[in-house]
Scaffold this motif. Structure first.
Motif, PDB file in Angstrom:
ATOM      1  N   LYS A   3       0.841  -1.212   0.000  1.00 47.64           N
ATOM      2  CA  LYS A   3       0.000   0.000   0.000  1.00 47.64           C
ATOM      3  C   LYS A   3       0.872   1.256   0.000  1.00 47.64           C
ATOM      4  N   GLU A   4       1.888   1.282   0.867  1.00 45.73           N
ATOM      5  CA  GLU A   4       2.786   2.440   0.938  1.00 45.73           C
ATOM      6  C   GLU A   4       3.571   2.601  -0.366  1.00 45.73           C
ATOM      7  N   VAL A   9       4.603   5.375  -5.604  1.00 47.24           N
ATOM      8  CA  VAL A   9       4.656   5.301  -7.068  1.00 47.24           C
ATOM      9  C   VAL A   9       3.610   6.222  -7.691  1.00 47.24           C
ATOM     10  N   GLU A  10       2.408   6.206  -7.147  1.00 42.83           N
ATOM     11  CA  GLU A  10       1.336   7.060  -7.679  1.00 42.83           C
ATOM     12  C   GLU A  10       1.714   8.536  -7.602  1.00 42.83           C
ATOM     13  N   ASN A  11       2.310   8.948  -6.511  1.00 51.05           N
ATOM     14  CA  ASN A  11       2.736  10.343  -6.365  1.00 51.05           C
ATOM     15  C   ASN A  11       3.790  10.700  -7.406  1.00 51.05           C
ATOM     16  N   MET A 201      10.281   1.362 -16.367  1.00 49.95           N
ATOM     17  CA  MET A 201      10.094   0.396 -15.291  1.00 49.95           C
ATOM     18  C   MET A 201      10.456   1.066 -13.963  1.00 49.95           C
ATOM     19  N   THR A 202      10.624   0.274 -12.924  1.00 53.30           N
ATOM     20  CA  THR A 202      10.815   0.845 -11.586  1.00 53.30           C
ATOM     21  C   THR A 202      11.886   1.931 -11.544  1.00 53.30           C
ATOM     22  N   GLY A 221       9.181  -1.785  -7.559  1.00 55.84           N
ATOM     23  CA  GLY A 221       8.764  -0.572  -6.858  1.00 55.84           C
ATOM     24  C   GLY A 221       7.440  -0.728  -6.115  1.00 55.84           C
ATOM     25  N   ILE A 222       6.675  -1.760  -6.473  1.00 61.03           N
ATOM     26  CA  ILE A 222       5.394  -2.032  -5.807  1.00 61.03           C
ATOM     27  C   ILE A 222       5.510  -3.221  -4.862  1.00 61.03           C
TER      28      ILE A 222
END
Length: 234
Positions: A3-4, A9-11, A201-202, A221-222
Motif C-alpha cells: 500500500k505504501e 509510485v502514484e505520487n 520500469m521501476t 517498486g510495488i
C-alpha cells in the motif's frame, strides 16, 4: 508495504505527468506481478490496482484460475509461438511481438476465438544483445508486414531500456521510441493507428512518462525484490 509503495509510485507518476504537462489519465500503471504470490496481487487489488503484467504464460494461467475478478492482464515477457494458444480471452494485450512467426500464430489463435488481439511491437532501442526485440531500423517494415493480419490490432511499441543507476541516460531511448511511433502514424499505414507506448520500469518510469509513455511497468517498486531461487515453469 505494498500500500505504501503504491502511494509512493502514484505520487511520482502524478508529478511526472505534471512536469510533462500531461493528464494523469493518459498513463496506466501496470503492476508487474511476476513470481509474486496471489496474496500480493490481492493486496494491490485492495488498493485499486486492476492492471497486472506477467512475463510467463503459465503464471497468467495459474493466477487467472485463482483470481476471477475482472482484471486486465498484460503479457509483457518474451513469448514463444507455441504458448500463444493460452492467451486469447485471458490477456488483453501482448507487448512483445517481434517476429512474423509469432504474429502469424497470434492471428491464427485470435481468429479461432473470433476476437482481435491488441499487440505492441517490441523494439530493442539500445541494441542490447541480451534483449529481444527488433532494431529501430527494422520496426517500421515489420509493422507494415503484419498490418494485413485482420485479428491483430497494432496499438504501438514496447521497449525495455537498459538497467541503469541514472534514469536520465535512458531518455534518449524513450524519446526515440516516441518518435518512431509518430513516424508510423505519419505514414498512414492501413489498419495501423498507434496510440500506445509501453516503456519505463521501476528505475526510470518518470523519465518515460515525460517522454510520452502510456503504460509504465512497475514491479519491484510495488512488490519489492523478487526471489528468483524458486524454479519457474518455462
Amino acid at each position: 508495504m505494498i500500500k505504501e509503495n503504491l502511494e509512493y509510485v502514484e505520487n511520482r507518476i502524478a508529478e511526472a505527468c505534471k512536469r510533462a504537462g500531461r493528464d494523469r489519465s493518459e498513463v496506466t500503471l501496470i503492476a508487474v506481478s511476476k513470481t509474486k504470490p496471489v496474496s500480493d496481487l490481492r493486496e494491490a487489488m485492495a488498493c485499486g490496482i486492476t492492471v497486472f503484467g506477467e512475463n510467463k504464460v503459465q503464471e497468467i494461467r495459474d493466477k487467472t484460475a485463482e483470481i476471477t475478478e475482472p482484471l486486465s492482464w498484460h503479457m509483457i515477457g518474451h513469448l514463444q509461438a507455441n504458448k500463444v494458444k493460452y492467451l486469447p480471452g485471458v490477456a488483453c494485450m501482448i507487448h512483445s511481438v517481434d517476429n512474423k512467426k509469432l504474429a502469424d500464430e497470434i492471428e491464427k489463435q485470435a481468429a479461432k476465438h473470433d476476437l482481435v488481439m491488441d499487440v505492441l511491437v517490441e523494439v530493442n532501442m539500445a541494441h542490447e544483445d541480451t534483449k529481444f526485440g527488433l532494431s529501430p531500423d527494422e520496426a517500421i517494415d515489420f509493422v507494415k508486414e503484419i498490418s494485413t493480419l485482420p485479428h491483430l490490432n497494432i496499438r504501438g511499441f514496447m521497449t525495455i531500456a537498459p538497467y541503469t543507476e541514472d534514469p536520465e541516460s535512458n531518455r534518449v531511448y524513450f524519446k526515440g521510441l516516441r518518435e518512431l511511433k509518430d513516424k508510423v502514424n505519419e505514414l498512414n499505414i492501413p489498419n495501423v493507428k498507434m496510440d500506445t507506448l509501453s516503456m519505463g520500469m521501476t528505475g526510470d518510469y518518470e523519465v518515460a512518462i515525460e517522454e510520452g509513455a502510456t503504460f509504465v511497468r512497475v514491479g519491484t517498486g510495488i512488490f519489492g525484490e523478487r526471489d528468483y531461487s524458486k524454479k519457474e515453469n518455462p
